[in-house]
Every structure is written in structure tokens, then in C-alpha cells.
Enzyme design. Structure first.
Site, PDB file in Angstrom:
ATOM      1  N   TRP A 131       0.805  -1.225   0.000  1.00  0.00           N
ATOM      2  CA  TRP A 131       0.000   0.000   0.000  1.00  0.00           C
ATOM      3  C   TRP A 131       0.836   1.272   0.000  1.00  0.00           C
ATOM      4  O   TRP A 131       0.330   2.348  -0.269  1.00  0.00           O
ATOM      5  CB  TRP A 131      -0.952   0.021   1.201  1.00  0.00           C
ATOM      6  CG  TRP A 131      -0.366  -0.487   2.481  1.00  0.00           C
ATOM      7  CD1 TRP A 131      -0.599  -1.712   3.036  1.00  0.00           C
ATOM      8  CD2 TRP A 131       0.539   0.184   3.362  1.00  0.00           C
ATOM      9  NE1 TRP A 131       0.112  -1.850   4.209  1.00  0.00           N
ATOM     10  CE2 TRP A 131       0.824  -0.698   4.441  1.00  0.00           C
ATOM     11  CE3 TRP A 131       1.152   1.444   3.365  1.00  0.00           C
ATOM     12  CZ2 TRP A 131       1.669  -0.372   5.498  1.00  0.00           C
ATOM     13  CZ3 TRP A 131       2.004   1.773   4.406  1.00  0.00           C
ATOM     14  CH2 TRP A 131       2.251   0.874   5.457  1.00  0.00           C
ATOM     15  N   ASN A 132       2.112   1.186   0.306  1.00  0.00           N
ATOM     16  CA  ASN A 132       2.849   2.440   0.516  1.00  0.00           C
ATOM     17  C   ASN A 132       3.163   3.172  -0.790  1.00  0.00           C
ATOM     18  O   ASN A 132       2.995   4.374  -0.886  1.00  0.00           O
ATOM     19  CB  ASN A 132       4.119   2.195   1.344  1.00  0.00           C
ATOM     20  CG  ASN A 132       5.068   1.250   0.673  1.00  0.00           C
ATOM     21  OD1 ASN A 132       4.662   0.395  -0.105  1.00  0.00           O
ATOM     22  ND2 ASN A 132       6.342   1.402   0.950  1.00  0.00           N
ATOM     23  N   LYS A 155      -2.281  -7.076  -8.399  1.00  0.00           N
ATOM     24  CA  LYS A 155      -3.085  -7.235  -7.182  1.00  0.00           C
ATOM     25  C   LYS A 155      -2.603  -6.186  -6.197  1.00  0.00           C
ATOM     26  O   LYS A 155      -1.624  -6.380  -5.479  1.00  0.00           O
ATOM     27  CB  LYS A 155      -2.887  -8.645  -6.616  1.00  0.00           C
ATOM     28  CG  LYS A 155      -4.108  -9.244  -5.940  1.00  0.00           C
ATOM     29  CD  LYS A 155      -4.565  -8.506  -4.710  1.00  0.00           C
ATOM     30  CE  LYS A 155      -3.672  -8.738  -3.519  1.00  0.00           C
ATOM     31  NZ  LYS A 155      -3.933  -7.772  -2.431  1.00  0.00           N
ATOM     32  N   PRO A 156      -3.297  -5.016  -6.166  1.00  0.00           N
ATOM     33  CA  PRO A 156      -2.897  -3.992  -5.210  1.00  0.00           C
ATOM     34  C   PRO A 156      -3.311  -4.369  -3.792  1.00  0.00           C
ATOM     35  O   PRO A 156      -4.136  -5.263  -3.600  1.00  0.00           O
ATOM     36  CB  PRO A 156      -3.667  -2.752  -5.679  1.00  0.00           C
ATOM     37  CG  PRO A 156      -4.851  -3.283  -6.417  1.00  0.00           C
ATOM     38  CD  PRO A 156      -4.441  -4.613  -6.999  1.00  0.00           C
ATOM     39  N   SER A 208       5.865  -7.406   2.431  1.00  0.00           N
ATOM     40  CA  SER A 208       6.582  -7.753   3.651  1.00  0.00           C
ATOM     41  C   SER A 208       7.418  -9.024   3.478  1.00  0.00           C
ATOM     42  O   SER A 208       7.120  -9.875   2.636  1.00  0.00           O
ATOM     43  CB  SER A 208       5.588  -7.944   4.793  1.00  0.00           C
ATOM     44  OG  SER A 208       4.728  -9.017   4.480  1.00  0.00           O
ATOM     45  N   GLU A 229      10.662  -8.067  -3.657  1.00  0.00           N
ATOM     46  CA  GLU A 229      11.174  -6.795  -3.095  1.00  0.00           C
ATOM     47  C   GLU A 229      10.530  -6.667  -1.724  1.00  0.00           C
ATOM     48  O   GLU A 229       9.335  -6.401  -1.628  1.00  0.00           O
ATOM     49  CB  GLU A 229      10.762  -5.614  -3.974  1.00  0.00           C
ATOM     50  CG  GLU A 229      11.079  -5.750  -5.451  1.00  0.00           C
ATOM     51  CD  GLU A 229      12.536  -5.583  -5.767  1.00  0.00           C
ATOM     52  OE1 GLU A 229      13.351  -5.443  -4.829  1.00  0.00           O
ATOM     53  OE2 GLU A 229      12.881  -5.625  -6.953  1.00  0.00           O
ATOM     54  N   GLY A 231      11.072  -6.123   2.863  1.00  0.00           N
ATOM     55  CA  GLY A 231      11.298  -5.072   3.850  1.00  0.00           C
ATOM     56  C   GLY A 231      12.756  -4.679   3.990  1.00  0.00           C
ATOM     57  O   GLY A 231      13.643  -5.207   3.307  1.00  0.00           O
ATOM     58  N   CYS A 263      10.104   1.128   2.137  1.00  0.00           N
ATOM     59  CA  CYS A 263      10.946  -0.047   2.346  1.00  0.00           C
ATOM     60  C   CYS A 263      12.406   0.375   2.536  1.00  0.00           C
ATOM     61  O   CYS A 263      13.155  -0.276   3.249  1.00  0.00           O
ATOM     62  CB  CYS A 263      10.817  -0.994   1.164  1.00  0.00           C
ATOM     63  SG  CYS A 263      11.105  -0.192  -0.412  1.00  0.00           S
ATOM     64  N   GLU A 364      11.684  -3.773  11.212  1.00  0.00           N
ATOM     65  CA  GLU A 364      11.138  -2.669  10.428  1.00  0.00           C
ATOM     66  C   GLU A 364       9.924  -2.094  11.169  1.00  0.00           C
ATOM     67  O   GLU A 364       9.044  -2.836  11.577  1.00  0.00           O
ATOM     68  CB  GLU A 364      10.701  -3.238   9.071  1.00  0.00           C
ATOM     69  CG  GLU A 364      10.295  -2.205   8.075  1.00  0.00           C
ATOM     70  CD  GLU A 364       9.908  -2.846   6.736  1.00  0.00           C
ATOM     71  OE1 GLU A 364       9.248  -3.900   6.762  1.00  0.00           O
ATOM     72  OE2 GLU A 364      10.250  -2.287   5.697  1.00  0.00           O
ATOM     73  N   GLY A 437      14.990  -9.476   0.054  1.00  0.00           N
ATOM     74  CA  GLY A 437      14.443  -9.902  -1.229  1.00  0.00           C
ATOM     75  C   GLY A 437      15.308 -10.843  -2.028  1.00  0.00           C
ATOM     76  O   GLY A 437      16.352 -11.327  -1.574  1.00  0.00           O
ATOM     77  N   GLU A 441      14.703  -5.921 -10.024  1.00  0.00           N
ATOM     78  CA  GLU A 441      13.882  -5.322 -11.072  1.00  0.00           C
ATOM     79  C   GLU A 441      14.572  -4.031 -11.505  1.00  0.00           C
ATOM     80  O   GLU A 441      15.625  -3.667 -10.983  1.00  0.00           O
ATOM     81  CB  GLU A 441      12.480  -4.995 -10.542  1.00  0.00           C
ATOM     82  CG  GLU A 441      11.678  -6.208 -10.134  1.00  0.00           C
ATOM     83  CD  GLU A 441      10.232  -5.864  -9.833  1.00  0.00           C
ATOM     84  OE1 GLU A 441       9.375  -6.128 -10.684  1.00  0.00           O
ATOM     85  OE2 GLU A 441       9.953  -5.345  -8.747  1.00  0.00           O
TER      86      GLU A 441
HETATM   87  P1  NAD Z   1       2.110  -7.241   2.841  1.00  0.00           P
HETATM   88  O1  NAD Z   1       3.171  -8.232   2.581  1.00  0.00           O
HETATM   89  O2  NAD Z   1       1.221  -7.452   4.000  1.00  0.00           O
HETATM   90  O3  NAD Z   1       1.155  -7.126   1.585  1.00  0.00           O
HETATM   91  C1  NAD Z   1       1.662  -6.854   0.294  1.00  0.00           C
HETATM   92  C2  NAD Z   1       0.696  -7.394  -0.731  1.00  0.00           C
HETATM   93  O4  NAD Z   1       0.649  -8.809  -0.627  1.00  0.00           O
HETATM   94  C3  NAD Z   1      -0.734  -6.905  -0.566  1.00  0.00           C
HETATM   95  O5  NAD Z   1      -1.267  -6.707  -1.850  1.00  0.00           O
HETATM   96  C4  NAD Z   1      -1.401  -8.070   0.133  1.00  0.00           C
HETATM   97  O6  NAD Z   1      -2.803  -8.124  -0.083  1.00  0.00           O
HETATM   98  C5  NAD Z   1      -0.697  -9.246  -0.511  1.00  0.00           C
HETATM   99  N1  NAD Z   1      -0.685 -10.480   0.271  1.00  0.00           N
HETATM  100  C6  NAD Z   1      -0.892 -10.640   1.613  1.00  0.00           C
HETATM  101  N2  NAD Z   1      -0.776 -11.942   1.942  1.00  0.00           N
HETATM  102  C7  NAD Z   1      -0.491 -12.622   0.804  1.00  0.00           C
HETATM  103  C8  NAD Z   1      -0.233 -13.994   0.499  1.00  0.00           C
HETATM  104  N3  NAD Z   1      -0.241 -14.936   1.444  1.00  0.00           N
HETATM  105  N4  NAD Z   1       0.056 -14.331  -0.761  1.00  0.00           N
HETATM  106  C9  NAD Z   1       0.112 -13.379  -1.738  1.00  0.00           C
HETATM  107  N5  NAD Z   1      -0.146 -12.067  -1.519  1.00  0.00           N
HETATM  108  C10 NAD Z   1      -0.433 -11.694  -0.258  1.00  0.00           C
HETATM  109  O7  NAD Z   1       2.843  -5.825   2.906  1.00  0.00           O
HETATM  110  P2  NAD Z   1       2.196  -4.398   3.156  1.00  0.00           P
HETATM  111  O8  NAD Z   1       1.898  -4.308   4.609  1.00  0.00           O
HETATM  112  O9  NAD Z   1       1.116  -4.107   2.173  1.00  0.00           O
HETATM  113  O10 NAD Z   1       3.419  -3.442   2.770  1.00  0.00           O
HETATM  114  C11 NAD Z   1       4.431  -3.129   3.650  1.00  0.00           C
HETATM  115  C12 NAD Z   1       5.656  -3.988   3.399  1.00  0.00           C
HETATM  116  O11 NAD Z   1       6.071  -3.863   2.058  1.00  0.00           O
HETATM  117  C13 NAD Z   1       6.834  -3.533   4.223  1.00  0.00           C
HETATM  118  O12 NAD Z   1       7.491  -4.634   4.799  1.00  0.00           O
HETATM  119  C14 NAD Z   1       7.746  -2.866   3.219  1.00  0.00           C
HETATM  120  O13 NAD Z   1       9.097  -2.853   3.557  1.00  0.00           O
HETATM  121  C15 NAD Z   1       7.482  -3.654   1.998  1.00  0.00           C
HETATM  122  N6  NAD Z   1       7.855  -2.892   0.797  1.00  0.00           N
HETATM  123  C16 NAD Z   1       8.982  -3.271   0.105  1.00  0.00           C
HETATM  124  C17 NAD Z   1       9.370  -2.541  -1.014  1.00  0.00           C
HETATM  125  C18 NAD Z   1      10.603  -2.940  -1.791  1.00  0.00           C
HETATM  126  O14 NAD Z   1      10.688  -2.602  -2.966  1.00  0.00           O
HETATM  127  N7  NAD Z   1      11.553  -3.646  -1.223  1.00  0.00           N
HETATM  128  C19 NAD Z   1       8.619  -1.459  -1.448  1.00  0.00           C
HETATM  129  C20 NAD Z   1       7.499  -1.108  -0.733  1.00  0.00           C
HETATM  130  C21 NAD Z   1       7.121  -1.842   0.390  1.00  0.00           C
END
Ligand code: NAD
Length: 469
Positions: A131-132, A155-156, A208, A229, A231, A263, A364, A437, A441
Site C-alpha cells: 500500500w505504501n 493485485k494492489p 513484507s 522486493e 522489507g 521499504c 522494520e 528480497g 527489477e
Molecule cells: P504485505 O506483505 O502485507 O502485503 C503486500 C501485498 O501482498 C498486498 O497486496 C497483500 O494483499 C498481498 N498479500 C498478503 N498476503 C499474501 C499472500 N499470502 N500471498 C500473496 N499475496 C499476499 O505488505 P504491506 O503491509 O502491504 O506493505 C508493507 C511492506 O512492504 C513492508 O514490509 C515494506 O518494507 C514492503 N515494501 C517493500 C518494497 C521494496 O521494494 N523492497 C517497497 C514497498 C514496500
């Protein structure tokens, strides 16, 4: 059919209701993607590039609208959301430019045979975003996928589906074929079903570490390639010979921006002994002047967090750090405007004296919170910088060029900024090591990640290799 309520983080009011895509519809969505991909892969590459350029122009024209949707839904400042919208357009330009330049190589082996490689699309790419920075990442994943002849199912995150839905609507209206880029709405259930689906040819996930590992396990079981990609807990290292004014400004920006929901947030700050107290004072002075509030107000530096859940996690991390004995060096004030009372605000906070193994330093937070610690010399700086299971980004502040290069060599990170922080570009690779990760990309890494090689040998004479030879 289930529905997700989408909130406006600035004041906690309801913004929209979005129907979750029923899992039973996934077969049909994959079939549509497969059909669109087959046609797209046969479309001349220059035509594909041209359509992506058209889409980039449409996105540029719709910048204000797209930025507003993103700001309303994610809580980013209008200024930052407009930049995110501009970067969507830029992604279509950059990766569109790759569409007609993604070729293999001729490989001279012997004069009797003509040998070469072809780069082929995988087919249907599943792009799952957090979501960020969901808007920009949706654009980046879709652009990388289709540039090289793939289809893409996005899938957002359930918190922020609106910018991605608007993005795809604009791209389609500009000529990207219907079905080539589709959006599946919903949460973890939809994400997991997409990952598991037999129609998935490549998974590109940003989110995450916990979910990334689950996805990697499924992808491994199904033998599907995956780019993750995840945390981070990135260090920002400040040496005494650095431009301290610039470093202090940048250090704060590198962790308070987007209310710390990055991230690459540089949330472990290490400062050389001789300037430690002075630099802390500089950070504290700046933090006291940070304005937290309505993201639409241009005077505001830090907006809300994306959700009540994320706000509560950050507040719990602040409380835990205090319980663990860390000391608050500075904390910005929360907004007092009654209109924002329902918003998801957290106070930007700097801690000192946090233990190296404490939760604050090792986990994090994903909020505007960071720790400051001192180091004696370069070796200790490297050891502290590399002291977590993550390896996403790092910032180095020094005026000694040789030392900067030694630090670049020695820090564990996929992205390093020297005397800067947060420069991100589609032209550069992006990704992390360790728990941050897998694979990369961006830049020419996108070419390798979103295509696969086929090796071809074409005999120019009667083939001599037989059972009896
Ligand atoms: P999240 O992992 O909870 O969710 C990310 C996405 O995955 C969402 O669309 C969610 O609906 C989906 N999802 C959840 N469970 C799933 C499953 N079992 N299988 C497949 N998809 C699933 O993360 P978040 O809370 O939305 O975002 C925050 C995290 O994202 C932080 O840890 C942050 O560091 C990381 N992040 C990393 C980068 C990067 O490029 N390294 C960029 C932005 C955010």
C-alpha cells in the site's frame, strides 16, 4: 461477494467500497490474460513501444487526477502523490523504450552451426503490490511485464486499490489492449490464489518479508520464477567529515518521508563519535520543526499513516522502544486540527540508546521512527550497518572519496546512496539481499527478470553427431 471499505487516511472517513475479486473468477481472468498476451507477443515490437508511449502521454495528461486519487487513498502529500503519478508516466516511457530492444545474442561456437539466443516473454506475470507506493509499483510492474511481451495481473493492497484501478483504466483508454493488464482486488486470499494458480508464469511481489517467504515457498513448490522486493532496516552512516547540514536534512527525509512508510527508510542512523552530540542536536532541532498534518496542506511535511492498523503498530513500536530503555531525543507534535481527529497520525520520533539487539534496531517499524547510535571508526560503522538480517539500502555521508568506495564495497545492500538518499529511477536496478528480497527489477535487470532465454542451434551442414559418431 465480499467488499472492502477503503478509507481516507487523512481523516479516517470512508472513501469508497471496492468489491473483492471472487477467487472463482481467476480462471477466467488468467484465460483473458493468456489470450491478450498471445496477441501482444505477435504485435510488432515498435508498435508495442508506441502504444506504451501513448499510455505514458495519457498518464502525464491525467497526472493531477491520478495524483489526487493516490493522495486521497494513501495519505501521501499532494506534492508526493503528484510525483508518484509522474513516475508512472516515466515508467511507461522507459520500459516502452525497451520493447523493441530486447533481443538475444549470436553465439559463435563452430562454423557448421549457427547458434543464438532468443529472449522470450514468460507469459502471464502476477504483480502484487503493497500500500505504501502501490501506484508507482503497479505502473512499474505492468510496464516491465508488457514491454517484454508478457501480460500482467496486478493485485494492489486492499488498503489502496483505487490508484491502481485508475492507472489501468487510463492505460486501456490510451490503447493498451483490454485484458493485457488486469486488476484483481482483495487481500491475502486473492494474492495467495494468484501465486498458486497454474496460469502464473512469473511472480513479481513487493511487500513484507513474511509474505514474501510464503510466496517463495509456493513458487518453489510450483517451480515458478519469482522476484521479491521486501522489507528493510537500512543504515544511514554519517562520518565527521561529511557536509553535516546536508546530511541532517537528508537523514530526516530518508526516514520521515511518506510518514516512514518506505521499504528503503534509513531507520538506523550511525554517527561518528566526534560529531555525535552535535549531529543529534541538529536532528532534534529539525524534528521539532517538522509539521505533521493534512497531506493536502503544502506546509505539511509528514502526513498520516495509511491505516489505523499501521498507526497502532507504529505507536506500539514507540512504546516498546521506551520500555526497552531507549531514550527519545526528539519528537514532532501531532496535529491539533479537530478535522483531522480521525486521521492515522503518528509523531515522527528519534531514539538514542537503543540496544543493538532491541526490537527498534532490528525490526522494520514502517513509521516515522528511527534510532541514532555512535561508532568509533570505519570498521565499526560497517559492522553496525551490516548488523541486521536485511540488506536493502544504505546511505553513506563522507567527503573522503576512497572511504566512500570502501563503504560501498563493504555494506550489504542492493542500493547505496553516497552523500544522498532516496534517488530512485527506473533506469537503475532495484532490490535487496538477505531478508530484503530475491532477484532484481528495474533498469536492464528488468530485461533479464521479465524474459527468459532460449538457446538455438541451427546446423549449416549435415549434422555429424549420431549414435555411432
Ligand atoms: P504485505 O506483505 O502485507 O502485503 C503486500 C501485498 O501482498 C498486498 O497486496 C497483500 O494483499 C498481498 N498479500 C498478503 N498476503 C499474501 C499472500 N499470502 N500471498 C500473496 N499475496 C499476499 O505488505 P504491506 O503491509 O502491504 O506493505 C508493507 C511492506 O512492504 C513492508 O514490509 C515494506 O518494507 C514492503 N515494501 C517493500 C518494497 C521494496 O521494494 N523492497 C517497497 C514497498 C514496500
Amino acid at each position: 461477494m465480499s467488499t472492502t471499505i477503503v478509507y481516507r487516511p487523512a481523516d479516517g472517513t470512508e472513501l469508497a467500497r471496492v468489491e473483492d475479486t471472487p477467487i472463482e473468477r481467476l480462471d477466467e481472468i488468467f484465460a483473458t490474460a493468456r489470450e491478450a498476451q498471445a496477441k501482444w507477443a505477435k504485435t510488432p515490437t515498435a508498435v508495442r513501444a508506441g502504444l506504451m508511449l501513448d499510455a505514458s502521454r495519457a498518464l502525464a495528461a491525467a497526472r493531477d487526477e491520478l495524483g489526487q486519487v493516490d493522495s486521497d487513498n494513501s495519505g501521501k502529500s499532494t506534492r508526493d502523490a503528484l510525483r508518484e503519478a509522474e513516475r508512472c508516466s516515466a515508467a511507461l516511457v522507459y520500459y516502452g523504450g525497451w520493447a523493441d530492444k530486447a533481443y538475444g545474442a549470436t553465439v559463435p561456437i563452430a562454423s557448421e552451426v549457427f547458434t543464438y539466443t532468443v529472449r522470450e516473454p514468460y507469459g502471464v506475470v502476477v504483480g502484487i503490490t503493497p500500500w505504501n507506493v502501490g501506484l508507482r509499483l503497479s505502473a512499474k510492474k505492468a510496464a516491465q511485464a508488457i514491454a517484454f511481451g508478457n501480460a500482467c495481473i496486478l493485485k494492489p493492497a486492499p488498503e489502496t486499490p483505487l490508484p491502481t484501478l485508475k492507472l489501468v483504466e487510463i492505460m486501456e483508454s490510451a490503447g493498451i489492449p483490454a485484458g493485457l493488464v488486469q486488476v484483481v482486488t482483495g487481500g491475502g486470499a486473492q494474492g495467495a490464489a494468484l501465486v498458486e494458480h497454474p496460469g502464473t508464469d512469473l511472480i513479481s511481489f513487493t511487500g513484507s518479508t513474511v509474505v514474501g517467504k510464503q510466496i517463495a515457498a509456493t513458487a518453489g513448490h510450483n517451480l515458478r520464477p519469482v522476484v521479491l522486493e521486501l522489507g528493510g532496516k537500512s543504515p544511514q552512516v554519517v562520518f565527521a567529515d561529511a557536509d553535516l547540514e546536508a546530511a541532517a536534512d537528508s537523514v530526516l527525509n530518508g526516514v520521515f518521508r511518506f510518514a516512514g512508510q518506505m521499504c528503503v527508510a534509513g531507520s538506523r542512523v550511525f554517527v561518528e563519535d566526534s560529531i555525535y552530540d552535535r549531529f543529534n542536536d541538529m536532528l532534534a532541532e529539525r524534528t521539532a520543526a517538522v509539521v505533521v498534518g493534512d497531506p493536502a496542506d503544502p506546509a505539511v511535511h509528514v502526513g498520516p499513516q495509511v491505516s489505523a492498523v499501521q498507526r497502532d503498530k507504529t505507536l506500539a513500536a514507540i512504546a516498546q522502544a521506551q520500555a526497552d530503555g531507549a531514550r527519545i531525543v526528539a519528537q514532532a507534535a501531532l496535529p491539533t486540527d479537530p478535522r483531522l481527529a480521525g486521521g492515522y497520525y503518528t509523531p515522527p520520533t528519534i531514539f538514542a540508546d537503543a540496544g543493538p539487539d532491541s526490537s527498534l534496531v532490528t525490526n522494520e517499524v514502517f513509521g516515522p521512527v528511527f534510532s541514532v547510535a555512535r561508532f568509533a571508526d570505519e570498521a565499526e560503522a560497517v559492522s553496525l550497518a551490516n548488523g541486521t538480517r536485511y540488506g536493502l539500502a544504505a546511505g553513506i555521508w563522507t567527503s573522503d572519496g576512497a572511504r566512500a568506495h570502501r563503504m560501498v564495497r563493504d555494506v550489504k545492500a542492493g542500493v547505496v546512496w553516497v552523500n544522498s538518499y532516496l534517488l530512485l529511477s527506473d533506469q537503475l536496478s532495484f532490490g535487496g539481499d538477505g531478508d530484503s528480497g530475491l532477484n532484481r527489477e528495474g533498469g536492464d535487470e528488468a530485461f533479464h527478470t521479465y524474459t527468459k532465454a532460449k538457446a538455438v542451434s541451427y546446423a549449416l551442414t549435415k549434422w555429424p553427431i549420431t549414435l555411432s559418431s
